[in-house]
Write an enzyme that holds these catalytic residues in place. Structure first.
Site: not given
Length: 543
Positions: A11, A39, A75, A94
């Site tokens: 997963g 997990i 971001k 950038p």
């Protein structure tokens, strides 16, 4: 071979990204995902690149829907601090197509910028601000906008912003909103074995018609997708696809931690991923909506685990203050960089860490994951599941081409540094064991070291290598240093001082206008609060 059914093993973010994409893009497939109940993933914040927008669009995801569920933030750039020298400060990478102020094309912007600096000592504009002015200034002043006019030339919020996100929450969001509603069967059990069919002969061509779990469940599928992380339970252990380490990368370990926001959350929620070089590697800083994720990526060849932990905590104390990090409990992560010799063997495909990983610098982990998911979706859609050996090997070529190219690109950040203050940095800049096969690897459409080496050898201008030029500009690397050489355009025209002064003046006129416009925009935090988080920040009360 005809592929009508798929079983995803594992997963986490890669497993559920794969399940969501295949269930959305390949509706003719029967899909199951089996994951272990034992997990647990530990989220430290994940950073993406602009390519992630393509994956989001394919799934039809809107920022205002998925971002709040994943504590995501925007971001605009990657910031590299002290990579040039120990105390050199920062430069930006950038996410924006740059503007050619030279009017000549041919990627002459980097050379023009350096020539302007040479003839005008007062010109102190960094290369990223010169070439990708709009997005670099948004990063510099920590501002955000969904600009729809021409005030920010060439900037598009839809393509030039990426994300910081909680990858574990992102996987859960895709599970609950796309994969399960689209009919993906979810099995929470441990895979303990497989049925083999050696019809194809050699070991690396072993066909697996079914796997079985600790509960006795037998899961048949035409294609098995390995999303078991570094364990590579299927691709590595069953298919025998060998792990090939990247010799030109040293970092193999990390300490990670979560830091709460301080009283000035608005300034700390930067729209950049900051990468700060320290003694034996670098520290990431990823501001999510609810906390800051941070970690120290280092090489165990040059420092042991406890020594690295001490360096990490010292760095955090200097950045945030000793009181702020009191009680912070770092945890260790082992990094297995390299790639499997083949990503797709018989009826097993590795996606995510099970196939390959470079290292956290430049955020290529999720990038290679979603790009390979998209490639796999295209193959499975091409003829509704009919796949030939030729198509499998084409997929393998594309996966290898990309991950090797990114390894070469990441290695550049160290190889062209001017740091030599520790044994680690001396290895990076003087000893680095470059695998010469990497010379032929490609980033996007450009050979990296081969192209740079060719420019150095022939004295010609560097072509436009996209993001590579931001790194070269930040590290003050140029192809030629003699005016008689560097001012010669490729077809032989000599560039005069007046030519460069004109470029400077045209640039400065627009630059000053953009600075004033950007300063008046909302901060990254305010933009997120108003446009993504509905004007409410439930976490600010705890600061």
């Amino acid at each position: 071979m005809q592929i009508d059914s798929v079983c995803i093993v594992g997963g986490g973010s890669s497993g559920w990204m794969t399940a969501a994409a295949l269930s959305k893009l390949c509706p003719h497939l029967q899909i199951a995902l089996v994951e272990s109940p034992n997990i647990k993933t530990v989220g430290v914040g994940e950073s993406t690149l602009g390519h992630f927008n393509k994956f989001l669009r394919l799934l039809g995801l809107k920022d205002e829907d998925w971002m709040p569920a994943c504590n995501a933030t925007y971001k605009n750039s990657i910031r590299f601090t002290n990579f040039k020298t120990k105390d050199s400060g920062s430069f930006e990478y950038p996410f924006q197509r740059g503007f050619d102020y030279t009017g000549k094309g041919d990627g002459l912007q980097l050379d023009a910028w350096m020539e302007i600096k040479a003839i005008d000592p007062s010109f102190d504009i960094p290369f990223a601000e010169f070439y990708a002015t709009s997005n670099t200034l948004l990063a510099k002043y920590n501002k955000q906008t969904k600009n729809s006019d021409d005030k920010l030339r060439l900037f598009s919020h839809d393509t030039d912003t990426a994300y910081h996100l909680d990858a574990e929450l992102f996987g859960q969001y895709l599970r609950d909103t796309i994969a399960l509603p689209n009919g993906v069967i979810h099995i929470v059990e441990d895979v303990v074995g497989e049925i083999r069919d050696d019809t194809f002969g050699a070991k690396d061509r072993t066909y697996v018609p079914a796997i079985f779990t600790d509960k006795g469940t037998s899961i048949e599928a035409d294609l098995f997708i390995d999303c078991t992380g570094f364990k590579s339970r299927l691709l590595g252990n069953i298919a025998g696809s060998q792990l090939i380490p990247f010799k030109n990368l040293a970092n193999d370990s990390a300490w990670a931690a979560r830091i709460p926001y301080g009283p000035d959350k608005e300034s700390e929620m930067e729209n950049v991923t900051d990468c700060t070089a320290i003694e034996n590697g670098w520290v990431w800083n990823i501001p999510l909506w609810n906390r800051i994720g941070t970690g120290y990526v280092y090489s165990s060849r040059f420092i042991d685990s406890e020594g690295a932990k001490e360096q990490f905590l010292n760095h955090l104390a200097q950045k945030y203050g000793a009181d702020r990090i009191e009680g912070v409990q770092p945890f260790q992560i082992n990094i297995k960089h390299g790639r499997r010799r083949r990503a797709w063997v018989s009826n097993i495909v590795g996606i995510g860490l099970s196939y390959g990983f470079v290292e956290p610098l430049e955020s290529t982990g999720l990038l290679t994951t979603h790009e390979n998911i998209i490639r796999l979706s295209e193959v499975l859609n091409r003829r509704k599941g009919w796949v030939t050996r030729s198509e499998i090997e084409t997929y393998n070529y594309a996966a290898e081409r990309e991950v090797c190219g990114f390894a070469d690109f990441v290695a550049m950040h160290y190889a062209y540094s001017m740091r030599d203050d520790t044994a680690y940095w001396k290895w990076c800049t003087e000893i680095n064991e470059y695998d010469m096969d990497m010379i032929d690897c490609i980033v996007r459409d450009n050979r990296v070291h081969a192209t740079i080496a060719d420019s150095f050898a022939t004295g010609t201008n560097l072509p436009d290598l996209g993001g590579v030029n931001y790194i070269l500009g930040g590290l003050d690397v140029k192809a030629t240093t003699l005016p008689e050489v560097s001012r010669m355009k490729r077809h032989g025209t000599y560039m005069t001082d007046e030519y460069y002064y004109e470029i400077r003046d045209n640039f400065m006129k627009e630059y000053n206008q953009v600075v004033e416009y950007v300063k008046g925009l909302p901060s990254n935090y305010q933009y997120l609060l108003e446009n993504i988080y509905g004007g409410v920040d439930k976490y600010v009360e705890s600061i």
